[in-house]
Motif scaffolding. Structure first.
Motif, PDB file in Angstrom:
ATOM      1  N   ALA A  49      23.442  44.470  87.431  1.00 11.91           N
ATOM      2  CA  ALA A  49      24.792  45.575  87.666  1.00 11.91           C
ATOM      3  C   ALA A  49      26.070  44.891  87.918  1.00 11.91           C
ATOM      4  CB  ALA A  49      24.306  46.525  88.616  1.00 11.91           C
ATOM      5  N   PHE A  50      26.803  44.844  86.893  1.00  9.84           N
ATOM      6  CA  PHE A  50      28.110  44.358  86.962  1.00  9.84           C
ATOM      7  C   PHE A  50      28.941  44.890  87.958  1.00  9.84           C
ATOM      8  CE2 PHE A  50      32.711  43.445  85.927  1.00  9.84           C
ATOM      9  CZ  PHE A  50      32.666  42.174  85.611  1.00  9.84           C
ATOM     10  N   ASP A  51      29.201  46.213  87.934  1.00 11.06           N
ATOM     11  CA  ASP A  51      30.091  46.998  88.919  1.00 11.06           C
ATOM     12  C   ASP A  51      29.468  46.804  90.567  1.00 11.06           C
ATOM     13  OD1 ASP A  51      32.370  47.779  87.416  1.00 11.06           O
ATOM     14  OD2 ASP A  51      31.375  49.569  86.682  1.00 11.06           O
ATOM     15  N   ARG A  56      29.943  44.702  95.751  1.00  6.33           N
ATOM     16  CA  ARG A  56      29.616  44.061  96.809  1.00  6.33           C
ATOM     17  C   ARG A  56      30.669  42.652  97.336  1.00  6.33           C
ATOM     18  NH1 ARG A  56      24.743  44.557  98.983  1.00  6.33           N
ATOM     19  NH2 ARG A  56      24.847  46.708  98.252  1.00  6.33           N
ATOM     20  N   LEU A  57      30.937  42.258  96.571  1.00  8.49           N
ATOM     21  CA  LEU A  57      31.795  41.018  96.584  1.00  8.49           C
ATOM     22  C   LEU A  57      32.824  41.298  97.223  1.00  8.49           C
ATOM     23  CD1 LEU A  57      31.182  38.749  93.366  1.00  8.49           C
ATOM     24  CD2 LEU A  57      30.614  38.213  95.495  1.00  8.49           C
ATOM     25  N   ARG A  58      33.543  42.570  96.894  1.00  8.59           N
ATOM     26  CA  ARG A  58      34.705  42.779  97.291  1.00  8.59           C
ATOM     27  C   ARG A  58      34.463  43.187  98.978  1.00  8.59           C
ATOM     28  NH1 ARG A  58      35.926  44.999  92.063  1.00  8.59           N
ATOM     29  NH2 ARG A  58      35.025  46.972  92.605  1.00  8.59           N
ATOM     30  N   THR A  89      37.541  40.605  80.862  1.00  6.95           N
ATOM     31  CA  THR A  89      36.672  41.782  80.692  1.00  6.95           C
ATOM     32  C   THR A  89      36.931  42.467  79.065  1.00  6.95           C
ATOM     33  OG1 THR A  89      35.696  43.839  81.331  1.00  6.95           O
ATOM     34  CG2 THR A  89      38.121  43.670  81.751  1.00  6.95           C
ATOM     35  N   ALA A  90      35.815  43.068  78.570  1.00  4.18           N
ATOM     36  CA  ALA A  90      36.118  43.677  77.394  1.00  4.18           C
ATOM     37  C   ALA A  90      34.982  44.751  77.169  1.00  4.18           C
ATOM     38  CB  ALA A  90      35.963  43.001  75.965  1.00  4.18           C
ATOM     39  N   ARG A  91      34.574  45.193  78.469  1.00  4.52           N
ATOM     40  CA  ARG A  91      33.364  46.023  78.788  1.00  4.52           C
ATOM     41  C   ARG A  91      33.875  47.424  79.360  1.00  4.52           C
ATOM     42  NH1 ARG A  91      30.043  42.023  81.496  1.00  4.52           N
ATOM     43  NH2 ARG A  91      28.874  43.708  82.338  1.00  4.52           N
ATOM     44  N   ARG A  92      32.928  48.360  79.599  1.00  4.64           N
ATOM     45  CA  ARG A  92      33.398  49.893  79.757  1.00  4.64           C
ATOM     46  C   ARG A  92      33.166  49.856  81.390  1.00  4.64           C
ATOM     47  NH1 ARG A  92      29.200  51.290  75.630  1.00  4.64           N
ATOM     48  NH2 ARG A  92      30.412  51.716  73.792  1.00  4.64           N
ATOM     49  N   GLU A  93      32.690  48.808  81.988  1.00  2.00           N
ATOM     50  CA  GLU A  93      32.630  48.924  83.665  1.00  2.00           C
ATOM     51  C   GLU A  93      33.920  49.218  84.263  1.00  2.00           C
ATOM     52  OE1 GLU A  93      30.534  47.229  81.836  1.00  2.00           O
ATOM     53  OE2 GLU A  93      28.808  47.345  82.703  1.00  2.00           O
ATOM     54  N   ARG A  94      33.962  49.688  85.580  1.00  2.00           N
ATOM     55  CA  ARG A  94      35.093  50.024  86.218  1.00  2.00           C
ATOM     56  C   ARG A  94      35.908  48.630  86.413  1.00  2.00           C
ATOM     57  NH1 ARG A  94      31.359  53.267  88.212  1.00  2.00           N
ATOM     58  NH2 ARG A  94      31.561  52.058  90.252  1.00  2.00           N
ATOM     59  N   SER A  95      35.007  47.474  86.936  1.00  2.00           N
ATOM     60  CA  SER A  95      35.749  46.643  87.657  1.00  2.00           C
ATOM     61  C   SER A  95      36.172  45.419  86.468  1.00  2.00           C
ATOM     62  CB  SER A  95      34.500  45.835  88.529  1.00  2.00           C
ATOM     63  OG  SER A  95      34.182  46.719  89.443  1.00  2.00           O
ATOM     64  N   PRO A  96      37.472  45.016  86.548  1.00  5.33           N
ATOM     65  CA  PRO A  96      37.730  43.768  86.055  1.00  5.33           C
ATOM     66  C   PRO A  96      37.007  42.573  85.990  1.00  5.33           C
ATOM     67  CG  PRO A  96      39.395  44.186  87.554  1.00  5.33           C
ATOM     68  CD  PRO A  96      38.328  45.182  87.687  1.00  5.33           C
ATOM     69  N   ALA A  97      36.875  41.766  85.044  1.00  6.47           N
ATOM     70  CA  ALA A  97      36.316  40.456  85.167  1.00  6.47           C
ATOM     71  C   ALA A  97      37.530  39.510  85.723  1.00  6.47           C
ATOM     72  CB  ALA A  97      35.745  39.657  83.973  1.00  6.47           C
ATOM     73  N   TRP A  98      37.494  38.062  86.267  1.00  4.96           N
ATOM     74  CA  TRP A  98      38.347  37.298  86.905  1.00  4.96           C
ATOM     75  C   TRP A  98      39.235  36.574  85.766  1.00  4.96           C
ATOM     76  CZ3 TRP A  98      34.047  35.276  90.413  1.00  4.96           C
ATOM     77  CH2 TRP A  98      33.642  36.461  91.404  1.00  4.96           C
ATOM     78  N   GLY A  99      38.965  36.530  84.693  1.00  4.19           N
ATOM     79  CA  GLY A  99      39.696  35.678  83.781  1.00  4.19           C
ATOM     80  C   GLY A  99      39.942  34.345  84.003  1.00  4.19           C
ATOM     81  N   CYS A 100      39.145  33.811  84.465  1.00  2.00           N
ATOM     82  CA  CYS A 100      39.080  32.231  85.003  1.00  2.00           C
ATOM     83  C   CYS A 100      38.757  31.455  83.611  1.00  2.00           C
ATOM     84  CB  CYS A 100      37.939  31.835  85.962  1.00  2.00           C
ATOM     85  SG  CYS A 100      38.656  32.251  87.631  1.00  2.00           S
ATOM     86  N   CYS A 101      37.947  32.011  82.565  1.00  2.00           N
ATOM     87  CA  CYS A 101      37.765  31.487  81.258  1.00  2.00           C
ATOM     88  C   CYS A 101      38.089  32.535  80.128  1.00  2.00           C
ATOM     89  CB  CYS A 101      36.171  31.079  81.345  1.00  2.00           C
ATOM     90  SG  CYS A 101      35.607  30.245  82.258  1.00  2.00           S
ATOM     91  N   PRO A 102      38.520  31.841  79.076  1.00  2.00           N
ATOM     92  CA  PRO A 102      39.221  32.711  78.174  1.00  2.00           C
ATOM     93  C   PRO A 102      38.322  33.140  77.286  1.00  2.00           C
ATOM     94  CG  PRO A 102      39.650  30.284  77.482  1.00  2.00           C
ATOM     95  CD  PRO A 102      38.842  30.365  78.850  1.00  2.00           C
TER      96      PRO A 102
END
Length: 204
Positions: A49-51, A56-58, A89-102
């Motif tokens: 579960a991505f979100d 939890r990390l936050r 991120t290019a997904r429907r979840e609320r949380s953005p990914a971190w963008g460390c990799c393109p």
């Protein structure tokens, strides 16, 4: 020292046990800021579960510490959603990914007439595309254990270290800067997972 990030999700104990089986003695499960900053390598265990994982990390104040470690030139690595979080991120979840990799992440999308189920679950052949410290010495078609509905969608083939096929070829291990991400679960992949983790611990 290898730190397995403890955010009360993921198979942290299984990863620690596998690292100890291959002879890694300096490994700890922690979310302490000092441990993270001192770590030679971080492992971000995967969950489905991505979100929920990002939330939890936050809660534990970990995202900034992890990104600081990654962008500072160290070598974090992740499995399952841990692979997705490094991308953009290019997904429907609320949380953005971190963008460390393109790379963006996408959900498997199959025509209704196919018999393929989502999530992609179980053992599957995985093909090494590029020899790096992480993939050095791995057989071209070893089998790893997968449980996922999303995968990286790399426009740049140079980012793709390994591929798997489920309906179509998709990246199953990626690399960007100092970050390695794997879509499968090394800790559930027995001897194959041990070989990959040994490379991560000794060569990356």
């Amino acid at each position: 020292m290898i730190v397995i990030l403890d955010y009360e999700m993921g198979n942290v104990g299984s990863i620690q046990n596998m690292l100890r089986k291959i002879g890694v003695r300096e490994v700890t499960i922690s979310r302490d800021a000092g441990d993270i900053r001192r770590a030679d390598r971080l492992i971000l265990p995967g969950v489905g579960a991505f979100d929920a994982g990002m939330e939890r990390l936050r809660e534990f104040g970990l995202p900034d510490l992890i990104r600081e470690h990654a962008l500072g030139g160290e070598s974090p690595g992740g499995s399952a959603w841990g692979c997705s979080c490094w991308g953009r991120t290019a997904r429907r979840e609320r949380s953005p990914a971190w963008g460390c990799c393109p790379f963006p992440c996408k959900r498997f999308d199959f025509p209704p007439e196919t018999a393929l189920k989502i999530p992609h679950m179980g053992w599957d052949r995985t093909y090494v595309r590029i020899q790096t410290p992480l993939t050095e010495g791995l057989e071209p078609r070893e089998r790893y254990y997968y449980v996922h509905s999303y995968h990286a969608a790399c426009e740049d083939p140079a980012l793709v270290l390994m591929e798997c096929e489920y309906g179509y070829r998709f990246p199953s291990a990626v690399y960007g800067g100092s970050v390695y991400g794997v879509q499968f679960h090394p800790e559930k992949s027995h001897l194959y997972g041990m070989k990959l983790l040994k490379n991560f611990a000794e060569r990356c």
